[in-house]
Write a protein that holds these residues in place. Structure first.
Motif, PDB file in Angstrom:
ATOM      1  N   LYS A  87      19.383  14.767  30.401  1.00  0.00           N
ATOM      2  CA  LYS A  87      18.475  13.871  30.821  1.00  0.00           C
ATOM      3  C   LYS A  87      18.594  13.597  32.096  1.00  0.00           C
ATOM      4  CE  LYS A  87      15.365  10.279  29.625  1.00  0.00           C
ATOM      5  NZ  LYS A  87      16.301   8.418  28.972  1.00  0.00           N
ATOM      6  N   ILE A  88      20.047  13.056  32.172  1.00  0.00           N
ATOM      7  CA  ILE A  88      20.333  12.231  33.250  1.00  0.00           C
ATOM      8  C   ILE A  88      20.683  12.817  34.112  1.00  0.00           C
ATOM      9  CG2 ILE A  88      22.618  11.279  34.145  1.00  0.00           C
ATOM     10  CD1 ILE A  88      23.040  10.486  30.900  1.00  0.00           C
ATOM     11  N   VAL A  89      21.273  14.596  33.907  1.00  0.00           N
ATOM     12  CA  VAL A  89      21.024  15.651  35.235  1.00  0.00           C
ATOM     13  C   VAL A  89      19.969  15.964  36.068  1.00  0.00           C
ATOM     14  CG1 VAL A  89      21.723  17.808  36.030  1.00  0.00           C
ATOM     15  CG2 VAL A  89      23.173  16.755  34.888  1.00  0.00           C
ATOM     16  N   LEU A  90      19.386  16.814  35.228  1.00  0.00           N
ATOM     17  CA  LEU A  90      17.839  16.641  35.759  1.00  0.00           C
ATOM     18  C   LEU A  90      16.580  15.903  36.376  1.00  0.00           C
ATOM     19  CD1 LEU A  90      16.906  19.411  32.662  1.00  0.00           C
ATOM     20  CD2 LEU A  90      17.947  19.703  34.714  1.00  0.00           C
ATOM     21  N   THR A  91      16.976  14.483  35.789  1.00  0.00           N
ATOM     22  CA  THR A  91      16.558  13.126  36.415  1.00  0.00           C
ATOM     23  C   THR A  91      16.479  13.248  38.248  1.00  0.00           C
ATOM     24  OG1 THR A  91      17.836  11.641  36.474  1.00  0.00           O
ATOM     25  CG2 THR A  91      15.890  12.446  34.804  1.00  0.00           C
ATOM     26  N   GLY A  92      17.977  13.685  38.531  1.00  0.00           N
ATOM     27  CA  GLY A  92      18.544  13.934  40.193  1.00  0.00           C
ATOM     28  C   GLY A  92      17.934  15.328  40.999  1.00  0.00           C
ATOM     29  N   ASP A  93      18.208  15.195  42.003  1.00  0.00           N
ATOM     30  CA  ASP A  93      17.575  16.026  42.822  1.00  0.00           C
ATOM     31  C   ASP A  93      19.057  17.957  42.794  1.00  0.00           C
ATOM     32  OD1 ASP A  93      15.895  14.588  44.290  1.00  0.00           O
ATOM     33  OD2 ASP A  93      16.759  13.272  45.278  1.00  0.00           O
ATOM     34  N   ASP A  94      19.843  17.190  42.536  1.00  0.00           N
ATOM     35  CA  ASP A  94      21.089  18.481  42.420  1.00  0.00           C
ATOM     36  C   ASP A  94      20.496  18.852  40.822  1.00  0.00           C
ATOM     37  OD1 ASP A  94      23.325  20.026  43.105  1.00  0.00           O
ATOM     38  OD2 ASP A  94      24.898  18.604  43.070  1.00  0.00           O
ATOM     39  N   VAL A  95      20.340  20.030  41.018  1.00  0.00           N
ATOM     40  CA  VAL A  95      19.454  20.625  39.099  1.00  0.00           C
ATOM     41  C   VAL A  95      19.658  21.855  40.246  1.00  0.00           C
ATOM     42  CG1 VAL A  95      18.109  18.451  38.991  1.00  0.00           C
ATOM     43  CG2 VAL A  95      16.976  20.941  39.809  1.00  0.00           C
ATOM     44  N   PRO A  96      20.265  23.196  39.004  1.00  0.00           N
ATOM     45  CA  PRO A  96      19.579  23.840  38.859  1.00  0.00           C
ATOM     46  C   PRO A  96      18.275  24.553  38.878  1.00  0.00           C
ATOM     47  CG  PRO A  96      20.192  23.661  36.452  1.00  0.00           C
ATOM     48  CD  PRO A  96      20.323  22.246  37.545  1.00  0.00           C
ATOM     49  N   ASP A  97      18.139  25.340  39.132  1.00  0.00           N
ATOM     50  CA  ASP A  97      16.804  26.332  39.555  1.00  0.00           C
ATOM     51  C   ASP A  97      16.470  26.925  38.314  1.00  0.00           C
ATOM     52  OD1 ASP A  97      16.900  25.988  42.210  1.00  0.00           O
ATOM     53  OD2 ASP A  97      17.677  27.002  42.298  1.00  0.00           O
ATOM     54  N   VAL A  98      17.586  27.822  37.683  1.00  0.00           N
ATOM     55  CA  VAL A  98      17.132  28.197  36.329  1.00  0.00           C
ATOM     56  C   VAL A  98      18.376  27.906  35.153  1.00  0.00           C
ATOM     57  CG1 VAL A  98      17.437  30.287  36.347  1.00  0.00           C
ATOM     58  CG2 VAL A  98      16.005  30.082  34.810  1.00  0.00           C
ATOM     59  N   MET A  99      17.989  27.253  34.016  1.00  0.00           N
ATOM     60  CA  MET A  99      18.719  27.321  33.161  1.00  0.00           C
ATOM     61  C   MET A  99      18.884  27.825  31.602  1.00  0.00           C
ATOM     62  SD  MET A  99      18.884  22.918  33.232  1.00  0.00           S
ATOM     63  CE  MET A  99      19.985  23.167  31.829  1.00  0.00           C
ATOM     64  N   GLU A 100      20.668  28.112  30.657  1.00  0.00           N
ATOM     65  CA  GLU A 100      19.807  28.035  29.541  1.00  0.00           C
ATOM     66  C   GLU A 100      19.917  26.795  28.812  1.00  0.00           C
ATOM     67  OE1 GLU A 100      22.237  30.089  26.357  1.00  0.00           O
ATOM     68  OE2 GLU A 100      23.444  30.232  28.185  1.00  0.00           O
ATOM     69  N   TYR A 101      18.677  26.417  27.602  1.00  0.00           N
ATOM     70  CA  TYR A 101      18.611  25.389  26.964  1.00  0.00           C
ATOM     71  C   TYR A 101      18.418  25.673  25.558  1.00  0.00           C
ATOM     72  CZ  TYR A 101      18.316  20.840  26.593  1.00  0.00           C
ATOM     73  OH  TYR A 101      19.055  18.696  25.912  1.00  0.00           O
ATOM     74  N   ASN A 102      18.907  24.961  24.870  1.00  0.00           N
ATOM     75  CA  ASN A 102      18.271  25.040  23.717  1.00  0.00           C
ATOM     76  C   ASN A 102      17.023  24.854  22.564  1.00  0.00           C
ATOM     77  OD1 ASN A 102      19.916  25.634  20.897  1.00  0.00           O
ATOM     78  ND2 ASN A 102      19.841  24.034  20.335  1.00  0.00           N
ATOM     79  N   LYS A 103      16.593  25.527  21.611  1.00  0.00           N
ATOM     80  CA  LYS A 103      15.240  25.026  21.770  1.00  0.00           C
ATOM     81  C   LYS A 103      14.929  24.510  21.013  1.00  0.00           C
ATOM     82  CE  LYS A 103      16.882  28.144  18.692  1.00  0.00           C
ATOM     83  NZ  LYS A 103      18.323  29.313  19.132  1.00  0.00           N
ATOM     84  N   GLY A 104      14.285  23.575  20.734  1.00  0.00           N
ATOM     85  CA  GLY A 104      13.281  23.272  19.207  1.00  0.00           C
ATOM     86  C   GLY A 104      13.122  21.627  19.835  1.00  0.00           C
ATOM     87  N   ASN A 105      12.371  21.168  18.912  1.00  0.00           N
ATOM     88  CA  ASN A 105      12.047  19.270  19.134  1.00  0.00           C
ATOM     89  C   ASN A 105      12.728  18.543  20.311  1.00  0.00           C
ATOM     90  OD1 ASN A 105       9.761  20.801  17.691  1.00  0.00           O
ATOM     91  ND2 ASN A 105       9.727  19.498  15.757  1.00  0.00           N
TER      92      ASN A 105
END
Length: 436
Positions: A87-105
């Motif tokens: 959450k912290i990383v993705l609220t910034g501007d320096d983010v990946p263009d595509v990333m692996e992330y876990n599934k689920g609610n």
């Protein structure tokens, strides 16, 4: 070497935040990124020697050959750190263009509900991802405005899968003159035959996920898709003392009383279970496909893998998702990369290495055991038989399942008391999640 339990315990270790409104953006995917971008940054957390790591490397090579003017940067991440800091990383501007992330609610759903992931619905239809990934396999790709999986926009794309099945020590079956079971009745006869010969038949572990997955196999044996939809997707209320839940919990209690499960199993970890099976101490282990690679490299006896007998539904799901952060700068390139991971040349690498491709061809696999595993998964997918994992519905349920089922093994609680404990935690978590 230890087995990661991330496939089952993640929802229990990530706290659900209050759902926020989805970001006001279209579900066309590519909008918002820099269409003139000449770079693509990819984050994932798979080992280089794993099936996924090798497949992703192939996808990167293909992408580079088709986009020679694009600079590709692949960054290996640590799974636990991404879980804690996404959450912290993705609220910034320096983010990946595509990333692996876990599934689920509690993971991808949470980020989607907070507007941190790009909706991919339109591009999924345009590129045919919704045809390659459909039915129960697609459930973890879609999330509604509350971050609940199973409906709403596509926010991620899986390209491999996982499931829970049965591992058999064929040598122990032969040595003890016990027939390999093909039906549930045969399975119980085999348990009784081994116990009569002084062999505890089931390797399991109550201190972590295995015992809960064994219980869920029994729930699915007596239940149906409607129960799964009610339990996992909140379609209707769950009858915790209905036929399926009651029969499954009573059956597990019966197996404990008959000595089919070791009395010390309540305190054992998944690693303890796996080591015991690898050492040839138990004829049967009910656990996930993530054990396959280790078993194949360490076991010295004749063994095989099959589905839980007579079940039409099985614990399992898609693997992790490729997601595109809302603040990504190269969304169109990210979509191109995701599309490549679903191509046959990448999917077949997953299959050959035991990675359970969602769009692969089992016939292309040469190793017999890997082919057997992949065909079992293909059979589940073709019959829409994935039923997810027992702790997924609400945050914190993993610890409750472990505790309640330990009490069953210790015989300190009756099946009805265990079901009451599970019901209380489930209903409370459901109310919190839905804001009721």
């Amino acid at each position: 070497m230890s087995i990661s339990t991330r496939r089952w315990a993640t929802a229990a270790t990530v706290a659900l935040l209050a759902p926020l409104a989805l970001a006001a953006c279209s579900s066309s995917g590519g909008g918002g990124g820099d269409e003139d971008s000449k770079s693509l940054t990819i984050w994932h957390y798979e080992g280089d020697d794993s099936a996924m790591g090798q497949a992703w490397a192939k996808a990167v090579d293909i992408f580079k050959s088709e986009h020679p003017d694009v600079t590709v940067k692949v960054e290996k991440q640590v799974f636990e750190q991404i879980q804690k800091n996404a959450k912290i990383v993705l609220t910034g501007d320096d983010v990946p263009d595509v990333m692996e992330y876990n599934k689920g609610n509690a993971t991808a759903g949470q980020l989607a509900s907070q507007g941190l992931l790009t909706p991919l619905t339109d591009v999924a239809k345009e590129k045919g991802w919704d045809k390659k990934v459909s039915g129960s396999l697609a459930t973890t790709a879609q999330y509604d405005e509350n971050g609940l999986m199973g409906s709403g926009d596509w926010f991620g794309v899986p390209n491999y899968g996982e499931f829970v099945g049965v591992y058999l020590n064929n040598d122990l079956f032969k040595e003890n003159g016990v027939a390999v079971p093909t039906t549930f009745d045969d399975f119980e006869k085999a348990l009784a035959a081994f116990k009569a010969k002084g062999v505890t038949p089931l390797a399991t572990a109550g201190a972590e996920y295995p015992l809960g997955q064994l219980w869920y196999e029994l729930v699915l044996h007596y239940g149906d898709r409607a129960l799964v939809d009610d339990y996992q997707l909140f379609k209707n209320d769950v009858d915790w003392h209905g036929d399926a839940m009651t029969q499954a919990t009573n059956k597990l209690d019966e197996w404990v009383k008959k000595g089919y499960i070791a009395s010390d199993s309540a305190g054992l970890t998944a690693e303890d279970m796996g080591v015991s099976f690898i050492a040839g101490k138990a004829p049967i282990m009910v656990s996930g496909s993530w054990w396959f690679g280790r078993l194949a490299s360490e076991i010295k006896f004749d063994w095989s893998q099959t589905l839980f007998p007579d079940n039409k539904l099985h614990p399992g799901s898609s693997g992790n998702l490729w997601v595109v952060p809302t603040n990504a700068k190269s969304k169109t390139l990210a979509e191109d990369f995701i599309d490549i991971t679903l191509r046959p040349e990448v999917q077949n690498i997953l299959g050959e290495k035991g990675g359970l491709p969602v769009a692969g061809d089992p016939a292309s696999i040469t190793d017999p055991k890997t082919k057997e595993l992949t065909q079992n998964f293909a059979d589940i997918v073709s019959s829409d038989g994935l039923a997810f994992y027992p702790d997924w519905p609400v945050a914190g349920f993993y610890d409750v399942l472990v505790s309640q089922l330990q009490s069953l093994v210790n015989q300190s609680k009756t099946p009805d008391q265990v079901l009451d404990g599970l019901k209380d935690a489930y209903e409370s978590g459901k109310s919190d999640l839905l804001g009721q």
